[in-house]
Enzyme design. Structure first.
Site, PDB file in Angstrom:
ATOM      1  N   ASN A  28     -53.702 -18.294 -54.697  1.00 47.03           N
ATOM      2  CA  ASN A  28     -52.528 -18.974 -55.234  1.00 47.03           C
ATOM      3  C   ASN A  28     -51.953 -18.128 -56.376  1.00 47.03           C
ATOM      4  O   ASN A  28     -52.645 -17.847 -57.355  1.00 47.03           O
ATOM      5  CB  ASN A  28     -52.940 -20.371 -55.740  1.00 47.03           C
ATOM      6  CG  ASN A  28     -51.764 -21.146 -56.268  1.00 47.03           C
ATOM      7  OD1 ASN A  28     -50.947 -20.627 -57.029  1.00 47.03           O
ATOM      8  ND2 ASN A  28     -51.658 -22.400 -55.893  1.00 47.03           N
ATOM      9  N   HIS A  72     -46.751 -22.852 -54.863  1.00 44.69           N
ATOM     10  CA  HIS A  72     -46.306 -24.247 -54.952  1.00 44.69           C
ATOM     11  C   HIS A  72     -44.893 -24.270 -55.530  1.00 44.69           C
ATOM     12  O   HIS A  72     -44.694 -23.933 -56.697  1.00 44.69           O
ATOM     13  CB  HIS A  72     -47.291 -25.000 -55.862  1.00 44.69           C
ATOM     14  CG  HIS A  72     -47.042 -26.471 -55.962  1.00 44.69           C
ATOM     15  ND1 HIS A  72     -47.929 -27.326 -56.584  1.00 44.69           N
ATOM     16  CD2 HIS A  72     -46.029 -27.254 -55.522  1.00 44.69           C
ATOM     17  CE1 HIS A  72     -47.455 -28.563 -56.533  1.00 44.69           C
ATOM     18  NE2 HIS A  72     -46.295 -28.543 -55.909  1.00 44.69           N
ATOM     19  N   ARG A  98     -42.610 -26.308 -57.037  1.00 44.18           N
ATOM     20  CA  ARG A  98     -42.587 -27.652 -57.629  1.00 44.18           C
ATOM     21  C   ARG A  98     -41.153 -28.115 -57.801  1.00 44.18           C
ATOM     22  O   ARG A  98     -40.234 -27.309 -57.968  1.00 44.18           O
ATOM     23  CB  ARG A  98     -43.294 -27.648 -58.987  1.00 44.18           C
ATOM     24  CG  ARG A  98     -44.789 -27.405 -58.892  1.00 44.18           C
ATOM     25  CD  ARG A  98     -45.439 -27.581 -60.248  1.00 44.18           C
ATOM     26  NE  ARG A  98     -45.637 -28.996 -60.538  1.00 44.18           N
ATOM     27  CZ  ARG A  98     -46.814 -29.609 -60.483  1.00 44.18           C
ATOM     28  NH1 ARG A  98     -47.908 -28.941 -60.204  1.00 44.18           N
ATOM     29  NH2 ARG A  98     -46.916 -30.897 -60.740  1.00 44.18           N
ATOM     30  N   HIS A 102     -59.065 -26.174 -55.720  1.00 42.89           N
ATOM     31  CA  HIS A 102     -58.682 -26.709 -57.027  1.00 42.89           C
ATOM     32  C   HIS A 102     -59.840 -26.600 -58.010  1.00 42.89           C
ATOM     33  O   HIS A 102     -60.899 -27.172 -57.798  1.00 42.89           O
ATOM     34  CB  HIS A 102     -58.205 -28.159 -56.986  1.00 42.89           C
ATOM     35  CG  HIS A 102     -57.221 -28.433 -58.094  1.00 42.89           C
ATOM     36  ND1 HIS A 102     -57.617 -28.637 -59.395  1.00 42.89           N
ATOM     37  CD2 HIS A 102     -55.877 -28.476 -58.098  1.00 42.89           C
ATOM     38  CE1 HIS A 102     -56.541 -28.817 -60.138  1.00 42.89           C
ATOM     39  NE2 HIS A 102     -55.475 -28.711 -59.388  1.00 42.89           N
ATOM     40  N   GLU A 149     -56.942 -30.231 -46.848  1.00 46.31           N
ATOM     41  CA  GLU A 149     -57.530 -29.415 -47.920  1.00 46.31           C
ATOM     42  C   GLU A 149     -58.203 -30.391 -48.873  1.00 46.31           C
ATOM     43  O   GLU A 149     -57.553 -31.252 -49.472  1.00 46.31           O
ATOM     44  CB  GLU A 149     -56.460 -28.595 -48.653  1.00 46.31           C
ATOM     45  CG  GLU A 149     -57.088 -27.782 -49.786  1.00 46.31           C
ATOM     46  CD  GLU A 149     -56.090 -26.887 -50.520  1.00 46.31           C
ATOM     47  OE1 GLU A 149     -55.025 -26.560 -49.954  1.00 46.31           O
ATOM     48  OE2 GLU A 149     -56.390 -26.524 -51.667  1.00 46.31           O
ATOM     49  N   THR A 186     -51.905 -30.158 -60.073  1.00 54.53           N
ATOM     50  CA  THR A 186     -52.023 -31.265 -59.118  1.00 54.53           C
ATOM     51  C   THR A 186     -53.315 -32.034 -59.405  1.00 54.53           C
ATOM     52  O   THR A 186     -54.403 -31.550 -59.138  1.00 54.53           O
ATOM     53  CB  THR A 186     -52.042 -30.710 -57.675  1.00 54.53           C
ATOM     54  OG1 THR A 186     -51.035 -29.704 -57.581  1.00 54.53           O
ATOM     55  CG2 THR A 186     -51.777 -31.805 -56.678  1.00 54.53           C
ATOM     56  N   HIS A 205     -49.498 -18.762 -61.012  1.00 56.91           N
ATOM     57  CA  HIS A 205     -49.584 -18.490 -62.450  1.00 56.91           C
ATOM     58  C   HIS A 205     -49.105 -17.090 -62.839  1.00 56.91           C
ATOM     59  O   HIS A 205     -48.948 -16.807 -64.020  1.00 56.91           O
ATOM     60  CB  HIS A 205     -50.965 -18.832 -62.981  1.00 56.91           C
ATOM     61  CG  HIS A 205     -51.229 -20.302 -62.843  1.00 56.91           C
ATOM     62  ND1 HIS A 205     -50.371 -21.243 -63.367  1.00 56.91           N
ATOM     63  CD2 HIS A 205     -52.182 -21.000 -62.186  1.00 56.91           C
ATOM     64  CE1 HIS A 205     -50.809 -22.453 -63.064  1.00 56.91           C
ATOM     65  NE2 HIS A 205     -51.903 -22.331 -62.342  1.00 56.91           N
ATOM     66  N   ARG A 219     -41.390 -25.109 -62.326  1.00 60.53           N
ATOM     67  CA  ARG A 219     -41.998 -24.569 -63.550  1.00 60.53           C
ATOM     68  C   ARG A 219     -42.595 -23.178 -63.340  1.00 60.53           C
ATOM     69  O   ARG A 219     -42.821 -22.460 -64.283  1.00 60.53           O
ATOM     70  CB  ARG A 219     -43.044 -25.519 -64.112  1.00 60.53           C
ATOM     71  CG  ARG A 219     -44.293 -25.622 -63.279  1.00 60.53           C
ATOM     72  CD  ARG A 219     -45.334 -26.475 -63.955  1.00 60.53           C
ATOM     73  NE  ARG A 219     -44.975 -27.877 -63.949  1.00 60.53           N
ATOM     74  CZ  ARG A 219     -45.863 -28.855 -64.094  1.00 60.53           C
ATOM     75  NH1 ARG A 219     -47.139 -28.562 -64.287  1.00 60.53           N
ATOM     76  NH2 ARG A 219     -45.504 -30.118 -64.056  1.00 60.53           N
ATOM     77  N   GLU A 226     -47.385 -24.943 -50.848  1.00 59.69           N
ATOM     78  CA  GLU A 226     -47.726 -26.284 -51.333  1.00 59.69           C
ATOM     79  C   GLU A 226     -46.442 -26.961 -51.774  1.00 59.69           C
ATOM     80  O   GLU A 226     -45.606 -26.335 -52.432  1.00 59.69           O
ATOM     81  CB  GLU A 226     -48.645 -26.199 -52.552  1.00 59.69           C
ATOM     82  CG  GLU A 226     -50.018 -25.699 -52.262  1.00 59.69           C
ATOM     83  CD  GLU A 226     -50.815 -25.545 -53.552  1.00 59.69           C
ATOM     84  OE1 GLU A 226     -50.366 -25.997 -54.626  1.00 59.69           O
ATOM     85  OE2 GLU A 226     -51.882 -24.949 -53.477  1.00 59.69           O
TER      86      GLU A 226
HETATM   87  N1  PXP Z   1     -54.999 -26.164 -53.713  1.00 60.45           N
HETATM   88  C1  PXP Z   1     -53.985 -26.963 -54.094  1.00 60.45           C
HETATM   89  C2  PXP Z   1     -53.427 -27.927 -53.106  1.00 60.45           C
HETATM   90  C3  PXP Z   1     -53.447 -26.890 -55.388  1.00 60.45           C
HETATM   91  O1  PXP Z   1     -52.433 -27.705 -55.751  1.00 60.45           O
HETATM   92  C4  PXP Z   1     -53.945 -25.917 -56.268  1.00 60.45           C
HETATM   93  C5  PXP Z   1     -53.335 -25.779 -57.638  1.00 60.45           C
HETATM   94  O2  PXP Z   1     -52.034 -25.330 -57.514  1.00 60.45           O
HETATM   95  C6  PXP Z   1     -54.981 -25.093 -55.823  1.00 60.45           C
HETATM   96  C7  PXP Z   1     -55.514 -25.242 -54.555  1.00 60.45           C
HETATM   97  C8  PXP Z   1     -55.551 -24.004 -56.690  1.00 60.45           C
HETATM   98  O3  PXP Z   1     -56.142 -24.555 -57.813  1.00 60.45           O
HETATM   99  P1  PXP Z   1     -56.602 -23.584 -58.983  1.00 60.45           P
HETATM  100  O4  PXP Z   1     -55.370 -22.946 -59.517  1.00 60.45           O
HETATM  101  O5  PXP Z   1     -57.274 -24.507 -59.942  1.00 60.45           O
HETATM  102  O6  PXP Z   1     -57.535 -22.575 -58.370  1.00 60.45           O
END
Ligand code: PXP
Length: 279
Positions: A49, A85, A87, A232, A193, A143, A52, A91, A112
């Site tokens: 992901n 994602h 959003r 997550h 997921e 999330t 960030h 953001r 996402e």
């Molecule tokens: N899976 C989903 C559906 C999420 O919303 C997120 C956070 O955006 C993640 C995985 C990844 O989580 P993390 O950034 O804590 O690794």
């Protein structure tokens, strides 16, 4: 010397000796030298992901760091898919990132998104390989919980049917609960997921309990014919027990990898995580 933090994290979990040893004996920040799990251990795929990277860019509303460039580095490092994602409050990832990402990478793009009209329209136009429907609250930092599939059957059925018709795979981000798994099957999703947030935040016996819930949820989802991913809050210290759950195909990880990339570089951060997943 054995790291007491890592030992306390792992002592209550049913890890193989090999994996427990490699966690306990390494200095906390040296993941590179970890022995690979044996061939008999499951090998999970990794979705990275990249949200960030965009969070940092948006801090100055500038052009850098570029999440598209980040995605290309992740792909080169061996990631199996890229996750982002879009959003509703934009953001981090912006609409333009999505279309550029789609063109820039060869591995699948997993978007996402909330099942909201505006975002559904964008996803239908951009055609990612997969969408993962997540709950979204403006005030949350990330999330926070899984999607209430059971409470939104009709809207989700319609949304999922639309995506499937367009050839887009659908996953639902849910808590590891029987009721939500059954509902995910009912609305026609191909994947679930499982939300690993509670596992990641718990400690000791509580963490072992959360791991059991994830294992049972995975078994149940597979028995219904669903494919199972998870994610997550996973990081370099807590990921191994989750990737060893039989049947989990892929872990989606962002925050830990992007954070570590600040210090070791993105390519190395992805490779270190892949190694922990037995890759
Ligand atoms: N899976 C989903 C559906 C999420 O919303 C997120 C956070 O955006 C993640 C995985 C990844 O989580 P993390 O950034 O804590 O690794």
């Amino acid at each position: 010397m054995t790291d007491p933090v890592i030992l306390s994290e792992t002592k209550n979990l049913s890890l193989s000796n090999e994996v427990r040893d490699c966690h306990a004996l390494r200095p906390r920040n040296d993941y590179v030298g970890l022995p690979r799990p044996s061939a008999s251990q499951r090998r999970c795929r990794l979705g990275v992901n990249i949200d960030h990277i965009a969070t940092l860019r948006q801090a100055r509303r500038g052009k850098k760091p570029d999440p598209v460039k980040g995605a290309i580095i992740c792909e080169k490092a061996g990631a199996d898919s890229i996750v982002c994602h879009l959003r509703e409050d934009r953001r981090h990832i912006q609409d333009k990132d999505l279309s550029l990402l789609k063109k820039a990478i060869k591995i699948p793009l997993n978007l996402e998104m909330a099942a909201a009209e505006e975002i559904i329209k964008i996803a239908s136009k951009e055609q990612p390989s997969q969408v993962t429907l997540v709950p979204e609250k403006r005030e949350e930092l990330t999330t926070e919980g899984g999607l209430d599939v059971k409470g939104n059957l009709e809207h989700l059925k319609k949304t999922i049917a639309g995506f499937k018709k367009a050839g887009i795979l659908v996953s639902l981000f849910i808590d590891p609960e029987t009721i939500q798994i059954k509902a995910s099957k009912e609305v026609g999703s191909q994947f679930v997921e499982l939300h690993t947030g509670r596992y990641s935040e718990s400690k000791g016996g509580g963490r072992a309990e959360e791991l059991k819930k994830l294992r049972r949820a995975t078994e149940f989802a597979i028995s219904l014919g669903l494919k199972v991913d998870a994610g997550h809050g996973l990081n370099y210290k807590n990921v191994v027990p989750v990737c060893q759950i039989p049947g989990i195909e892929k872990l989606n990880i962002g925050y830990a990898i992007i954070g570590r990339a600040l210090f070791v570089g993105l390519e190395k951060a992805v490779k270190e995580m892949l190694k922990l997943l037995g890759r």
